[in-house]
Enzyme design. Structure first.
Site, PDB file in Angstrom:
ATOM      1  N   PRO A 144       0.826  -1.216   0.000  1.00  0.00           N
ATOM      2  CA  PRO A 144       0.000   0.000   0.000  1.00  0.00           C
ATOM      3  C   PRO A 144       0.855   1.258   0.000  1.00  0.00           C
ATOM      4  O   PRO A 144       0.404   2.328  -0.374  1.00  0.00           O
ATOM      5  CB  PRO A 144      -0.805  -0.103   1.310  1.00  0.00           C
ATOM      6  CG  PRO A 144      -0.555  -1.427   1.878  1.00  0.00           C
ATOM      7  CD  PRO A 144       0.661  -1.991   1.230  1.00  0.00           C
ATOM      8  N   GLU A 172       1.397  -8.077   7.738  1.00  0.00           N
ATOM      9  CA  GLU A 172       1.689  -6.633   7.674  1.00  0.00           C
ATOM     10  C   GLU A 172       2.847  -6.345   6.730  1.00  0.00           C
ATOM     11  O   GLU A 172       3.407  -5.262   6.742  1.00  0.00           O
ATOM     12  CB  GLU A 172       2.022  -6.119   9.077  1.00  0.00           C
ATOM     13  CG  GLU A 172       0.900  -6.264  10.083  1.00  0.00           C
ATOM     14  CD  GLU A 172      -0.364  -5.542   9.661  1.00  0.00           C
ATOM     15  OE1 GLU A 172      -1.421  -6.190   9.639  1.00  0.00           O
ATOM     16  OE2 GLU A 172      -0.284  -4.354   9.306  1.00  0.00           O
ATOM     17  N   ARG A 216      -0.710  -7.552 -21.597  1.00  0.00           N
ATOM     18  CA  ARG A 216      -1.477  -7.127 -22.781  1.00  0.00           C
ATOM     19  C   ARG A 216      -0.671  -6.171 -23.652  1.00  0.00           C
ATOM     20  O   ARG A 216      -1.033  -5.908 -24.797  1.00  0.00           O
ATOM     21  CB  ARG A 216      -2.799  -6.507 -22.393  1.00  0.00           C
ATOM     22  CG  ARG A 216      -2.713  -5.207 -21.658  1.00  0.00           C
ATOM     23  CD  ARG A 216      -4.060  -4.770 -21.158  1.00  0.00           C
ATOM     24  NE  ARG A 216      -4.941  -4.353 -22.225  1.00  0.00           N
ATOM     25  CZ  ARG A 216      -4.919  -3.154 -22.815  1.00  0.00           C
ATOM     26  NH1 ARG A 216      -4.007  -2.257 -22.443  1.00  0.00           N
ATOM     27  NH2 ARG A 216      -5.770  -2.850 -23.769  1.00  0.00           N
ATOM     28  N   ASP A 258      -5.335   3.052 -25.738  1.00  0.00           N
ATOM     29  CA  ASP A 258      -5.800   2.913 -24.353  1.00  0.00           C
ATOM     30  C   ASP A 258      -5.917   4.270 -23.672  1.00  0.00           C
ATOM     31  O   ASP A 258      -5.146   5.178 -23.957  1.00  0.00           O
ATOM     32  CB  ASP A 258      -4.763   2.111 -23.545  1.00  0.00           C
ATOM     33  CG  ASP A 258      -4.925   0.622 -23.746  1.00  0.00           C
ATOM     34  OD1 ASP A 258      -5.924   0.212 -24.344  1.00  0.00           O
ATOM     35  OD2 ASP A 258      -4.028  -0.115 -23.315  1.00  0.00           O
TER      36      ASP A 258
HETATM   37  C1  LIG Z   1       2.523  -3.332   4.059  1.00  0.00           C
HETATM   38  O1  LIG Z   1       1.667  -2.559   4.889  1.00  0.00           O
HETATM   39  C2  LIG Z   1       0.415  -3.039   5.079  1.00  0.00           C
HETATM   40  C3  LIG Z   1      -0.448  -2.346   5.858  1.00  0.00           C
HETATM   41  C4  LIG Z   1      -1.709  -2.799   6.056  1.00  0.00           C
HETATM   42  C5  LIG Z   1      -2.132  -4.003   5.472  1.00  0.00           C
HETATM   43  C6  LIG Z   1      -1.264  -4.707   4.665  1.00  0.00           C
HETATM   44  C7  LIG Z   1      -1.726  -5.983   4.026  1.00  0.00           C
HETATM   45  N1  LIG Z   1      -0.783  -6.389   2.976  1.00  0.00           N
HETATM   46  C8  LIG Z   1       0.190  -7.321   3.171  1.00  0.00           C
HETATM   47  C9  LIG Z   1       0.915  -7.436   1.986  1.00  0.00           C
HETATM   48  C10 LIG Z   1       0.331  -6.556   1.043  1.00  0.00           C
HETATM   49  C11 LIG Z   1       0.623  -6.239  -0.288  1.00  0.00           C
HETATM   50  C12 LIG Z   1      -0.115  -5.271  -0.942  1.00  0.00           C
HETATM   51  C13 LIG Z   1      -1.159  -4.626  -0.272  1.00  0.00           C
HETATM   52  C14 LIG Z   1      -1.900  -3.549  -0.948  1.00  0.00           C
HETATM   53  C15 LIG Z   1      -1.542  -2.905  -2.116  1.00  0.00           C
HETATM   54  C16 LIG Z   1      -2.519  -1.929  -2.330  1.00  0.00           C
HETATM   55  N2  LIG Z   1      -2.582  -1.022  -3.385  1.00  0.00           N
HETATM   56  N3  LIG Z   1      -3.393  -2.007  -1.340  1.00  0.00           N
HETATM   57  N4  LIG Z   1      -3.024  -2.992  -0.481  1.00  0.00           N
HETATM   58  C17 LIG Z   1      -1.490  -4.959   1.042  1.00  0.00           C
HETATM   59  C18 LIG Z   1      -0.732  -5.904   1.704  1.00  0.00           C
HETATM   60  C19 LIG Z   1       0.007  -4.264   4.468  1.00  0.00           C
END
Ligand SMILES: COc1cccc(Cn2ccc3ccc(-c4cc(N)[nH]n4)cc32)c1
Length: 249
Positions: free
Chosen positions: A91, A118, A160, A175
């Site tokens: 995220p 996490e 793609r 696109d």
């Molecule tokens: C790392 O920090 C985090 C904080 C809170 C929850 C999580 C859960 N989590 C674990 C691995 C993971 C990989 C990607 C994502 C993700 C990507 C997007 N765009 N949204 N969510 C979420 C992921 C991780």
């Protein structure tokens, strides 16, 4: 292109066997290898996570399994292609955009590391960041439970773009977000047969056969849709390139 994915849920990547990516694999355009991270655990419970140092909620993925898994994947690289790009869904990553999809589609080898819990112990990113191009990537401003869905999204957007993957080569050149005159305008409405459905017809211009007017109508529809849904994209449009549709009408 070779794609490796390391996950504790390899079955989550089954969709890479169907449709566009599945066809690209069967045609040899894509070499996709999915690995189960637990294959590199050595305890009875195949442990991949532990409590976070410093306390706090949730669990963190242990570095050892990831290190052994990535060392195995990297050791299997073809001569001359030893250095993949490591793509880490998170995220807190840089936004995944069409521009990044285009950039990654030019790479011969990508390794995706979708985590859970996490996230992965930071030392894994530091370790491989010393020898590889590591890209931490977010697919949007919302929090998922893991990185597997982002991998499916990114692989489809990248695949793609590969030569020969889309039936109609022009399909990705127009696109949304693709470089060019309609760059950053959202697609307008599309129609197909029957000519009437539940009392609804087709915009006359699309039946006119006048390609210039059709292009202008499509540009105007795309502009209206973009203004309505994504006004932030409007200022990124190239007005000169858009004018070409006016001249063609
Ligand atoms: C790392 O920090 C985090 C904080 C809170 C929850 C999580 C859960 N989590 C674990 C691995 C993971 C990989 C990607 C994502 C993700 C990507 C997007 N765009 N949204 N969510 C979420 C992921 C991780």
């Amino acid at each position: 292109m070779r794609l490796d994915v390391v996950s504790i849920f390899p079955e989550y990547l089954e969709p890479l066997n169907v449709s566009l990516v599945g066809k690209a694999r069967s045609r040899g355009v894509l070499d996709v290898r999915v690995h189960d991270l637990r294959d590199w655990t050595h305890d009875r419970h195949h442990t991949v996570d532990d409590t976070p140092y410093g306390g706090g909620p949730g669990m963190v993925m242990k570095p050892e399994p990831w290190g052994e898994a990535l060392d195995h994947v990297l050791a299997s690289g073809a001569p001359g292609h030893e250095r993949p790009v490591l793509v880490v869904p998170t995220p807190s990553g840089r936004p995944f955009t069409q521009e990044l999809a285009v950039e990654l589609s030019a790479e011969p080898w990508l390794v995706f590391t979708p985590a859970r819990y996490e996230g992965i112990d930071r030392r894994v990113i530091e370790e491989y960041g010393e020898r590889l191009d590591v890209r931490e990537v977010s697919i949007g401003d919302y929090v998922l439970a893991g990185g597997e869905a982002p991998v499916l999204v990114m692989v489809e957007a990248i695949a793609r773009l590969l030569p020969g993957v889309l039936g109609n080569a022009a399909s990705h050149q127009d696109d949304s977000f693709a470089p060019g005159a309609m760059a950053d305008l959202l697609e307008g409405p599309v129609y197909t047969k029957p000519p009437e459905w539940r009392g609804r017809g087709i915009p006359e211009v699309l039946l006119s056969g006048h390609h210039g007017r059709i292009a202008r109508w499509r540009r105007d529809q795309a502009f209206a849709r973009t203004t309505g849904h994504r006004p932030d994209l409007i200022e990124r449009c190239d007005p000169d390139a858009l004018d070409k549709y006016d001249r063609a009408a």
